[in-house]
Motif scaffolding. Sequence first.
Motif, PDB file in Angstrom:
ATOM      1  N   UNK A   1       8.983  26.848 -18.321  1.00 31.14           N
ATOM      2  CA  UNK A   1       9.791  25.633 -18.428  1.00 31.14           C
ATOM      3  C   UNK A   1       9.277  24.755 -19.564  1.00 31.14           C
ATOM      4  N   UNK A   2       8.291  25.264 -20.303  1.00 25.59           N
ATOM      5  CA  UNK A   2       7.595  24.473 -21.312  1.00 25.59           C
ATOM      6  C   UNK A   2       7.934  24.916 -22.728  1.00 25.59           C
ATOM      7  N   UNK A   3       9.012  25.691 -22.873  1.00 23.18           N
ATOM      8  CA  UNK A   3       9.280  26.352 -24.151  1.00 23.18           C
ATOM      9  C   UNK A   3       9.653  25.381 -25.263  1.00 23.18           C
ATOM     10  N   UNK A   4      10.111  24.184 -24.928  1.00 21.13           N
ATOM     11  CA  UNK A   4      10.454  23.220 -25.980  1.00 21.13           C
ATOM     12  C   UNK A   4       9.226  22.486 -26.501  1.00 21.13           C
TER      13      UNK A   4
ATOM     14  N   UNK B   1      24.058  16.319 -20.437  1.00 23.51           N
ATOM     15  CA  UNK B   1      25.280  15.524 -20.586  1.00 23.51           C
ATOM     16  C   UNK B   1      25.024  14.107 -20.073  1.00 23.51           C
ATOM     17  N   UNK B   2      25.411  13.134 -20.864  1.00 26.31           N
ATOM     18  CA  UNK B   2      25.339  11.713 -20.453  1.00 26.31           C
ATOM     19  C   UNK B   2      23.934  11.309 -20.019  1.00 26.31           C
ATOM     20  N   UNK B   3      22.941  11.673 -20.804  1.00 25.06           N
ATOM     21  CA  UNK B   3      21.553  11.327 -20.479  1.00 25.06           C
ATOM     22  C   UNK B   3      20.786  11.114 -21.778  1.00 25.06           C
ATOM     23  N   UNK B   4      19.846  10.163 -21.745  1.00 23.96           N
ATOM     24  CA  UNK B   4      19.058   9.884 -22.945  1.00 23.96           C
ATOM     25  C   UNK B   4      18.013  10.962 -23.219  1.00 23.96           C
ATOM     26  N   UNK B   5      17.587  11.689 -22.165  1.00 22.96           N
ATOM     27  CA  UNK B   5      16.522  12.676 -22.324  1.00 22.96           C
ATOM     28  C   UNK B   5      17.044  13.859 -23.142  1.00 22.96           C
ATOM     29  N   UNK B   6      16.265  14.362 -24.102  1.00 24.79           N
ATOM     30  CA  UNK B   6      16.758  15.455 -24.953  1.00 24.79           C
ATOM     31  C   UNK B   6      16.834  16.801 -24.264  1.00 24.79           C
ATOM     32  N   UNK B   7      16.260  16.906 -23.069  1.00 22.41           N
ATOM     33  CA  UNK B   7      16.343  18.157 -22.322  1.00 22.41           C
ATOM     34  C   UNK B   7      15.120  19.033 -22.470  1.00 22.41           C
ATOM     35  N   UNK B   8      15.046  20.043 -21.614  1.00 24.36           N
ATOM     36  CA  UNK B   8      13.979  21.037 -21.667  1.00 24.36           C
ATOM     37  C   UNK B   8      14.617  22.387 -21.996  1.00 24.36           C
ATOM     38  N   UNK B   9      14.047  23.457 -21.501  1.00 17.41           N
ATOM     39  CA  UNK B   9      14.611  24.754 -21.822  1.00 17.41           C
ATOM     40  C   UNK B   9      14.044  25.847 -20.937  1.00 17.41           C
ATOM     41  N   UNK B  10      14.386  27.069 -21.275  1.00 14.47           N
ATOM     42  CA  UNK B  10      13.866  28.237 -20.576  1.00 14.47           C
ATOM     43  C   UNK B  10      13.373  29.234 -21.619  1.00 14.47           C
ATOM     44  N   UNK B  11      12.132  29.643 -21.475  1.00 17.26           N
ATOM     45  CA  UNK B  11      11.603  30.731 -22.290  1.00 17.26           C
ATOM     46  C   UNK B  11      11.427  31.937 -21.386  1.00 17.26           C
ATOM     47  N   UNK B  12      11.807  33.123 -21.877  1.00 15.03           N
ATOM     48  CA  UNK B  12      11.694  34.348 -21.079  1.00 15.03           C
ATOM     49  C   UNK B  12      11.035  35.431 -21.917  1.00 15.03           C
ATOM     50  N   UNK B  13      10.076  36.116 -21.322  1.00  8.79           N
ATOM     51  CA  UNK B  13       9.464  37.307 -21.908  1.00  8.79           C
ATOM     52  C   UNK B  13       9.717  38.471 -20.962  1.00  8.79           C
ATOM     53  N   UNK B  14      10.203  39.571 -21.521  1.00  6.43           N
ATOM     54  CA  UNK B  14      10.553  40.718 -20.678  1.00  6.43           C
ATOM     55  C   UNK B  14      10.343  42.033 -21.417  1.00  6.43           C
TER      56      UNK B  14
END
Length: 277
Positions: free
Chosen positions: A237-240, A264-277
């Motif tokens: 959950x730390x990929x950004x 959507x409709x939020x000041x926070x720039x968001x997080x992300x998902x990193x996946x290794x497979x």
Amino acid sequence: MDPTKLRRAIARTPLAPVAAFPKRLATVARHDAKVLRTSARWLVGSREHHNYTYDLTKLSRQHLAWFVSVVCAVPVSQVRAYFGEIESDDALRRHIERTTAGAARRGLADRQVRYARRIGWYAIVRAARPAHVVETGVDKGLGSCVLAAALLRNAAEGHPGRLTSLDINPEAGYLARSEPWSAVVDLVIGDSVATIDALDRPVDLFLHDSDHSRAHEKREFDAVEPKMAPGGLLLTDNVTHTNVLGEHAERTGRRFLAYRETPARHWYPGDGIGVAW
């Protein structure tokens, strides 16, 4: 002189930045005004002080569907169906609303249920059908409930699995302490790395969502690596903020892909998902 020719002439002189300044200022002002309006609405309408919840923009949701489709090698239409499952799970939604309203920390939590990138977690679990999921970092337990809901759906289709949720805070996970979700969740309070070291069964899917320092994230992936089942998935959950999982994937011969959400409709720039497979 023709206005267009005049602008082009000025653009070739040292006066160009000065001439362009009013237009640049107006562009920045419009952007900042929009951010300030969004921030003001959030300050008045939300109670959250960290681990923010929000919906995704339509475009971000579409990109997430394709991200999961590529990682899990399933049709994007199937991923969208998985998104629909979790978003239409009224029993889970009512449970989260009721439990949040009665929780000790209700003054710092919004009752409205917004999953954001967690619908991606749900879809990955539904597609991969893991027998053992491990997540580090539980907080209220919203993500735990989403993962548990996916495992319950899998079990109903003949693919049972369990979730081991790790957090150092004894108050963590209150959303995931009720049936039927708690039936597939083992909540462990303690140091995540020490607990990972003590795991006695293979891990099919691992999700890092605890201490987001680079050093701790690396320690978790190093600890879980020998515990991973063949073909297991590693998520962060730390990929950004770091490339820890990308570097781990390169060292261990895995593929790596990252998705960054847009709230959507939020000041926070968001997080992300990193996946290794």
